[in-house]
Enzyme design. Structure first.
Site, mmCIF file in Angstrom:
data_model
loop_
_atom_site.group_PDB
_atom_site.id
_atom_site.type_symbol
_atom_site.label_atom_id
_atom_site.label_comp_id
_atom_site.label_asym_id
_atom_site.label_seq_id
_atom_site.Cartn_x
_atom_site.Cartn_y
_atom_site.Cartn_z
ATOM 1 N N GLU A 1 0.828 -1.219 0.000
ATOM 2 C CA GLU A 1 0.000 0.000 0.000
ATOM 3 C C GLU A 1 0.855 1.259 0.000
ATOM 4 O OE1 GLU A 1 -2.914 -0.304 -0.874
ATOM 5 O OE2 GLU A 1 -3.129 -2.430 -0.463
ATOM 6 N N HIS B 1 1.804 2.114 -3.502
ATOM 7 C CA HIS B 1 0.781 2.918 -4.186
ATOM 8 C C HIS B 1 0.867 4.379 -3.733
ATOM 9 C CE1 HIS B 1 -1.293 -0.244 -6.253
ATOM 10 N NE2 HIS B 1 -1.609 -0.899 -5.157
ATOM 11 N N HIS C 1 3.809 6.180 -5.200
ATOM 12 C CA HIS C 1 3.526 6.436 -6.613
ATOM 13 C C HIS C 1 2.748 7.757 -6.739
ATOM 14 C CE1 HIS C 1 1.732 4.587 -10.602
ATOM 15 N NE2 HIS C 1 2.296 5.750 -10.795
HETATM 16 ZN ZN LIG Z 1 -2.326 -2.814 -5.107
#
Ligand SMILES: [Zn+2]
Length: 585
Positions: free
Chosen positions: A470, A473, A476
């Site tokens: 997580e 993400h 990102h």
């Molecule tokens: Zn994912």
């Protein structure tokens, strides 16, 4: 109203402690009205169509809606209540209707097309051009090119689908909360380790009960299915979990069957209106994979390769269950239990043995240390930012010069009213605004077992991997340098590419150098011993064949359901397929 409604604050982070369910609809109504007026004014203007006069205006109007709606959606996920759920559903319906109408606004479509057709388009920065191209693609996907009556029918379908999805999710949440089994006698829970018992005891205390409460929340399901010696209890829990919100539980009170059929039928109809063969093809229009047939062929090829390994895994498990556990016929509710025993036998490695090395505070420190070392990014806790629950934290992300460039809300413990699973979501997106640069902020949400009176939250290694995933993400989204909202952070990234940074981050939870920063025994402070690390590596591919075919079945089921849609056969297909469920993970 602007002063009293926290959702209408023009800038800054959401004021979580001030947001009430009754703020939701008035705020969304006001913002949607302003949004419409802004679009109308822009379209009425006779200024030349340019990126600045069309796209930048639309982006800012859209960002205002996102900044109000994001905290509402987030609270719906992590601190739900009946009142909020109602307000959320009502506002969501309005937003979907608004977005559908906006997507079908031909004057707006023409304005964006004029930006793309203008001679200076090629000279725009790449991010701006991509944002325009995505916008045009999405206009086509939202039905703008359709003639009446197809255009109106498309709008009806979109609205009904949004309503059905909300109802579907609510039914699952209600059904999850509706089932529990009170256990007064410790013998019934023989085999469940102390950490699992503590979770079940906490559930009981929440309801003012003595003893233990077995529920359908993840930590309870995981503890009982993996460890409880009582086979009948495992079977009852497995059935209850696997039949949530179906006609087979709660006298059909939360039954989602009709909704599923309606959703699949409407998706198919909508896709055909847009000229796609199926909803699966439509979904690929925004993804990297070339076609539904290519996806299905890829998955089938993968199944052919993985199946022999899965069969070996299953045969090994059946033989072990029969000879060592006295389980003649291995049932779905025996799989996690027998697997854990076999893992112990083969690798002498249990999740319980690893857990003491992964107290959450140390894991978080280790995660931050990894990110700091690899990316030069620091997490600095902020105490002055409002959160929605005492468990939630806010962090500034700072670069090596100490400059704050992003933020993250982190909320990691399972609790009542919080949706299960782990996810990352967007609070704000990095973009240029009238007030300067808006920084990207992410929500990072997990459902780990909370601390007990005597122990910190101890994670399984799986949990650690999930946490890194997580944060991948989140990074990102937060490390973006793009200032165009449509393609900033995770915005505009193809869904079948968006898992790359998250899976990349998982690797650190498997490497010695990473684990040396992450793992710290909660009582002794000791690092993960080398022997334990080696057994963990050896066990990494334990039953990975079974795990892989399960994932492939999910993918194939989804594609076949949506690509080979046939109203007469749809019901039979998903009904027969549901029986194949394996252990929850
Ligand atoms: Zn994912």
């Amino acid at each position: 109203m602007t002063e009293s409604n926290p959702l209408l604050a023009p800038t800054g982070l959401p004021r979580f402690s001030a947001i009430r369910p009754e703020h939701v609809e008035p705020a969304i109504d006001a913002i949607l009205a302003d949004y419409q007026a802004g679009i109308d004014a822009m379209l009425a203007s006779d200024a030349p169509r340019s990126y600045a006069s069309v796209m930048a205006v639309a982006e800012r109007l859209d960002d205002r809606l996102s900044r109000a709606w994001s905290p509402v959606g987030h609270l719906h996920g992590v601190k739900d209540s009946d009142a909020l759920r109602k307000a959320y559903a009502a506002a969501q319906e309005k937003i979907v209707e608004f977005n559908t109408a906006l997507g079908q606004n031909r004057a707006l479509y023409a304005a964006v097309k004029a930006v793309a057709d203008a001679p200076d388009f090629a000279a725009l920065p790449r991010a701006a051009r991509t944002s325009v191209e995505h916008e045009l693609r999405d206009f086509v996907l939202s039905g703008v090119a359709l003639e009446e009556p197809a255009r109106s029918r498309y709008r009806e379908i979109s609205n009904e689908l949004a309503k059905l999805s909300t109802e579907f999710e609510e039914a699952v949440l209600d059904a999850t909360d509706a089932w529990s089994e009170h256990v007064a006698d410790a013998a019934t829970l023989a085999g469940v380790p102390e950490s699992g018992l503590a979770v079940l005891r906490a559930y009981a205390q929440e309801k003012d009960l003595d003893g233990w409460l077995v529920t359908l929340k993840q930590p309870s399901v995981q503890a009982v299915l993996t460890y409880a010696d009582d086979r009948a209890l495992r079977a009852r829990l497995y059935r209850a979990y696997g039949t949530r919100a179906s006609e087979q539980s709660d006298e059909g009170r939360y039954d989602n069957s009709e909704r599923i059929e309606r959703i699949v039928a409407l998706r198919h109809e909508a896709a055909q209106l847009l000229g796609f063969a199926s909803a699966a093809e439509e979904s690929l229009a925004t993804k990297m994979a070339p076609s539904a047939d290519a996806v299905i062929a890829f998955l089938r090829d993968f199944v052919a390769k993985a199946r022999p390994m899965a069969e070996r895994d299953l045969a090994e498990l059946r033989a072990f269950a029969s000879s060592e556990l006295g389980i003649e016929t291995l049932e779905p509710w025996d799989v996690a239990y027998a697997s854990e025993k076999l893992r112990m036998r083969t690798y002498a490695l249990s999740e319980e043995e690893l857990k003491p090395y992964f107290p959450l505070p140390a894991v978080i420190d280790g995660l931050f240390a990894v990110v700091e070392r690899v990316l030069g990014v620091g997490f600095r806790p902020r105490e002055d930012v409002e959160v929605w629950h005492p468990d939630a934290r806010y962090y500034d992300l700072v670069d090596t010069s100490g400059r704050v460039f992003a933020g993250a809300y982190v909320d990691l413990y399972a609790r009542t009213g919080k949706r299960g699973g782990a996810w990352m979501d967007v609070c704000t997106t990095r973009m240029r605004t009238d007030d300067g640069l808006q920084l990207p902020v992410a929500y990072l949400t997990c459902n780990f077992a909370p601390p007990t009176a005597t122990t910190p939250s101890l994670l399984t290694h799986d949990d650690v991997v999930t946490l890194f995933h997580e944060f991948g993400h989140g990074l990102h989204h937060m490390l973006t340098e793009v200032e165009v909202a449509g393609v900033s952070g995770i915005g505009g990234v193809e869904w079948d590419a968006v898992e790359l940074p998250s899976q990349f981050m998982e690797n650190f939870a498997w490497q010695r150098e990473g684990l040396d920063l992450i793992a710290r025994h909660w009582q002794t402070g000791e690092r993960l011993p080398e022997a334990l690390f080696e057994r963990m590596q050896a066990a990494r591919n334990f039953q990975s064949g079974l795990f892989l075919v399960r994932q492939l079945e999910f993918g194939l089921f989804d594609f076949l359901l949506h690509h080979r849609y046939d109203p007469a056969r749809a019901r039979a297909r998903w009904r027969s397929s549901r029986r194949c469920g394996a252990r929850p993970r």
